[in-house]
Motif scaffolding. Structure first.
Motif, PDB file in Angstrom:
ATOM      1  N   GLU A 192      39.227  40.952  52.272  1.00  0.00           N
ATOM      2  CA  GLU A 192      40.253  41.843  52.111  1.00  0.00           C
ATOM      3  C   GLU A 192      41.022  42.356  50.778  1.00  0.00           C
ATOM      4  O   GLU A 192      41.355  43.010  50.426  1.00  0.00           O
ATOM      5  CB  GLU A 192      41.352  41.521  53.437  1.00  0.00           C
ATOM      6  CG  GLU A 192      40.790  41.788  54.639  1.00  0.00           C
ATOM      7  CD  GLU A 192      41.800  41.609  55.647  1.00  0.00           C
ATOM      8  OE1 GLU A 192      42.850  41.278  55.343  1.00  0.00           O
ATOM      9  OE2 GLU A 192      41.280  41.437  57.090  1.00  0.00           O
ATOM     10  N   ILE A 193      41.535  40.942  50.266  1.00  0.00           N
ATOM     11  CA  ILE A 193      42.074  40.977  48.912  1.00  0.00           C
ATOM     12  C   ILE A 193      41.263  41.481  47.771  1.00  0.00           C
ATOM     13  O   ILE A 193      41.639  42.417  47.143  1.00  0.00           O
ATOM     14  CB  ILE A 193      42.548  39.446  48.440  1.00  0.00           C
ATOM     15  CG1 ILE A 193      43.483  39.075  49.729  1.00  0.00           C
ATOM     16  CG2 ILE A 193      42.926  39.475  47.207  1.00  0.00           C
ATOM     17  CD1 ILE A 193      43.964  37.655  49.513  1.00  0.00           C
ATOM     18  N   LEU A 194      39.863  41.015  48.011  1.00  0.00           N
ATOM     19  CA  LEU A 194      38.984  41.614  46.825  1.00  0.00           C
ATOM     20  C   LEU A 194      38.597  43.033  46.937  1.00  0.00           C
ATOM     21  O   LEU A 194      38.503  43.653  46.060  1.00  0.00           O
ATOM     22  CB  LEU A 194      37.646  40.950  46.857  1.00  0.00           C
ATOM     23  CG  LEU A 194      37.701  39.383  46.904  1.00  0.00           C
ATOM     24  CD1 LEU A 194      36.317  38.603  47.058  1.00  0.00           C
ATOM     25  CD2 LEU A 194      38.186  39.166  45.449  1.00  0.00           C
ATOM     26  N   ASP A 195      38.587  43.743  48.295  1.00  0.00           N
ATOM     27  CA  ASP A 195      38.425  45.086  48.629  1.00  0.00           C
ATOM     28  C   ASP A 195      39.597  45.816  48.141  1.00  0.00           C
ATOM     29  O   ASP A 195      39.279  47.124  47.558  1.00  0.00           O
ATOM     30  CB  ASP A 195      37.988  45.263  50.153  1.00  0.00           C
ATOM     31  CG  ASP A 195      36.709  44.961  50.493  1.00  0.00           C
ATOM     32  OD1 ASP A 195      35.947  44.855  49.817  1.00  0.00           O
ATOM     33  OD2 ASP A 195      36.659  44.563  51.827  1.00  0.00           O
ATOM     34  N   ASP A 196      40.671  45.181  48.229  1.00  0.00           N
ATOM     35  CA  ASP A 196      41.815  45.662  47.784  1.00  0.00           C
ATOM     36  C   ASP A 196      42.223  45.914  46.392  1.00  0.00           C
ATOM     37  O   ASP A 196      42.341  47.136  45.752  1.00  0.00           O
ATOM     38  CB  ASP A 196      43.268  45.242  48.264  1.00  0.00           C
ATOM     39  CG  ASP A 196      44.592  45.821  48.030  1.00  0.00           C
ATOM     40  OD1 ASP A 196      44.648  47.219  48.437  1.00  0.00           O
ATOM     41  OD2 ASP A 196      45.315  45.273  47.411  1.00  0.00           O
ATOM     42  N   ILE A 197      41.588  45.053  45.602  1.00  0.00           N
ATOM     43  CA  ILE A 197      41.492  45.056  44.323  1.00  0.00           C
ATOM     44  C   ILE A 197      40.693  45.867  43.764  1.00  0.00           C
ATOM     45  O   ILE A 197      40.893  47.022  42.942  1.00  0.00           O
ATOM     46  CB  ILE A 197      41.148  43.623  43.671  1.00  0.00           C
ATOM     47  CG1 ILE A 197      42.248  42.500  43.740  1.00  0.00           C
ATOM     48  CG2 ILE A 197      40.994  43.730  42.330  1.00  0.00           C
ATOM     49  CD1 ILE A 197      41.868  41.316  43.450  1.00  0.00           C
ATOM     50  N   ILE A 198      39.489  45.935  44.444  1.00  0.00           N
ATOM     51  CA  ILE A 198      38.419  47.023  43.928  1.00  0.00           C
ATOM     52  C   ILE A 198      38.749  48.497  44.256  1.00  0.00           C
ATOM     53  O   ILE A 198      38.676  49.370  43.310  1.00  0.00           O
ATOM     54  CB  ILE A 198      36.892  46.752  44.773  1.00  0.00           C
ATOM     55  CG1 ILE A 198      36.400  45.679  44.248  1.00  0.00           C
ATOM     56  CG2 ILE A 198      36.165  47.959  44.557  1.00  0.00           C
ATOM     57  CD1 ILE A 198      35.209  45.074  44.920  1.00  0.00           C
ATOM     58  N   GLU A 199      39.561  48.742  45.501  1.00  0.00           N
ATOM     59  CA  GLU A 199      39.775  50.180  45.876  1.00  0.00           C
ATOM     60  C   GLU A 199      40.974  50.399  44.878  1.00  0.00           C
ATOM     61  O   GLU A 199      41.046  51.636  44.545  1.00  0.00           O
ATOM     62  CB  GLU A 199      40.475  49.783  47.310  1.00  0.00           C
ATOM     63  CG  GLU A 199      40.927  51.418  48.043  1.00  0.00           C
ATOM     64  CD  GLU A 199      41.405  51.079  49.219  1.00  0.00           C
ATOM     65  OE1 GLU A 199      42.302  52.256  49.690  1.00  0.00           O
ATOM     66  OE2 GLU A 199      41.090  50.209  49.856  1.00  0.00           O
ATOM     67  N   LYS A 200      41.933  49.687  44.470  1.00  0.00           N
ATOM     68  CA  LYS A 200      42.793  50.005  43.582  1.00  0.00           C
ATOM     69  C   LYS A 200      42.526  50.495  42.064  1.00  0.00           C
ATOM     70  O   LYS A 200      42.829  51.362  41.423  1.00  0.00           O
ATOM     71  CB  LYS A 200      44.133  48.925  43.417  1.00  0.00           C
ATOM     72  CG  LYS A 200      44.862  48.635  44.564  1.00  0.00           C
ATOM     73  CD  LYS A 200      46.085  47.508  44.318  1.00  0.00           C
ATOM     74  CE  LYS A 200      46.908  47.501  45.556  1.00  0.00           C
ATOM     75  NZ  LYS A 200      47.910  46.074  45.521  1.00  0.00           N
ATOM     76  N   GLU A 201      41.368  49.530  41.721  1.00  0.00           N
ATOM     77  CA  GLU A 201      41.127  49.732  40.312  1.00  0.00           C
ATOM     78  C   GLU A 201      40.258  51.096  40.425  1.00  0.00           C
ATOM     79  O   GLU A 201      40.223  51.867  39.360  1.00  0.00           O
ATOM     80  CB  GLU A 201      39.876  48.647  40.189  1.00  0.00           C
ATOM     81  CG  GLU A 201      39.206  48.603  38.672  1.00  0.00           C
ATOM     82  CD  GLU A 201      40.607  48.008  37.760  1.00  0.00           C
ATOM     83  OE1 GLU A 201      40.220  48.187  36.566  1.00  0.00           O
ATOM     84  OE2 GLU A 201      41.464  47.558  38.306  1.00  0.00           O
ATOM     85  N   THR A 202      39.446  51.277  41.494  1.00  0.00           N
ATOM     86  CA  THR A 202      38.662  52.606  41.640  1.00  0.00           C
ATOM     87  C   THR A 202      39.836  53.658  41.554  1.00  0.00           C
ATOM     88  O   THR A 202      39.409  54.688  40.888  1.00  0.00           O
ATOM     89  CB  THR A 202      37.866  52.702  42.800  1.00  0.00           C
ATOM     90  OG1 THR A 202      36.917  51.856  42.885  1.00  0.00           O
ATOM     91  CG2 THR A 202      37.134  54.083  43.000  1.00  0.00           C
ATOM     92  N   GLY A 203      40.831  53.698  42.172  1.00  0.00           N
ATOM     93  CA  GLY A 203      41.875  54.799  42.254  1.00  0.00           C
ATOM     94  C   GLY A 203      42.562  54.884  41.099  1.00  0.00           C
ATOM     95  O   GLY A 203      42.873  56.079  40.633  1.00  0.00           O
ATOM     96  N   THR A 204      42.844  53.995  40.286  1.00  0.00           N
ATOM     97  CA  THR A 204      43.429  53.960  38.826  1.00  0.00           C
ATOM     98  C   THR A 204      42.362  54.838  38.091  1.00  0.00           C
ATOM     99  O   THR A 204      42.818  55.590  37.220  1.00  0.00           O
ATOM    100  CB  THR A 204      43.759  52.644  38.311  1.00  0.00           C
ATOM    101  OG1 THR A 204      44.815  51.918  39.210  1.00  0.00           O
ATOM    102  CG2 THR A 204      44.379  52.743  36.949  1.00  0.00           C
TER     103      THR A 204
END
Length: 208
Positions: free
Chosen positions: A187-199
């Motif tokens: 879940e932590i890793l998915d959140d990091i990927i999602e935030k990076e993609t959004g940025t």
């Protein structure tokens, strides 16, 4: 997180130049024999891609694993191996310091602590040092299967107290044998990927 593709992409020694990756990175730190390779293999859903060793302290490189072409797992050299000479320990320290200080893609640092014991002096130093580099450590309490369920909260409290970690610092119990705790890390890793993609999408939109 569904692991589809995994590859050991870059291996950096003391004189190597760090790669300029385009995907976010998460680093894994911990003393020798804390179960770091077992954790990484469990997260990658592979049995032995991250090399485990019967001889602690053998890993003397920084290993970059490309996960799904979306994020990198960065395996840092283990610390605290008693039989390693001072010169070798100094090299490990410089490698880790150089990486934590210079990586432009590092988004999180996982610090592995053996749940059976109070954090060592080296663990406390590394914890404070990660903070000093500008990152809030995420604690992974490894070897969960080695203790009784009734002991878990007591040991988590011991880790938190010894490190003087605030309640906002995550401490996640984990077992490489049963995979308990893996979903929470995903879940932590998915959140990091999602935030990076959004940025990245936001940056691209603003440049149009």
């Amino acid at each position: 997180m569904v692991i589809k593709n995994v590859s050991l992409e870059t291996v950096c020694g003391i004189t190597s130049k760090l790669p300029e990756n385009i995907h976010p990175e998460v680093a894994f730190a911990g003393k020798s024999n804390v179960g770091k390779s077992s954790l990484i293999n469990a997260l990658m859903n592979r049995k032995s891609l991250a090399r485990t060793s019967a001889q602690p302290g053998k890993t003397q490189t920084i290993n970059f694993y490309n996960i799904n072409d979306a994020i990198y797992f960065v395996d840092l050299p283990g610390y605290g191996y008693a039989k390693a000479g001072q010169e070798v320990k100094a090299k490990w320290g410089r490698m880790v310091e150089n990486y934590l200080h210079r990586s432009r893609r590092l988004r999180a640092v996982f610090l592995l602590i053996d749940i059976r014991h109070a954090p060592s002096e080296n663990d406390r130093i590394m914890y404070d040092w990660i903070w000093g580099q500008g990152y809030q450590p995420i604690i992974i309490a490894t070897k969960l299967d080695k203790i009784n369920r009734s002991q878990i909260q007591k040991q988590i409290n011991l880790i938190r107290t010894t490190l003087k970690a605030g309640q906002d610092v995550l401490i996640l119990p984990f077992s490489a044998q049963t995979k308990q705790g893996r979903d929470e890390i995903y879940e932590i890793l998915d959140d990091i990927i999602e935030k990076e993609t959004g940025t990245q999408e936001s940056t691209q939109s603003s440049s149009i």
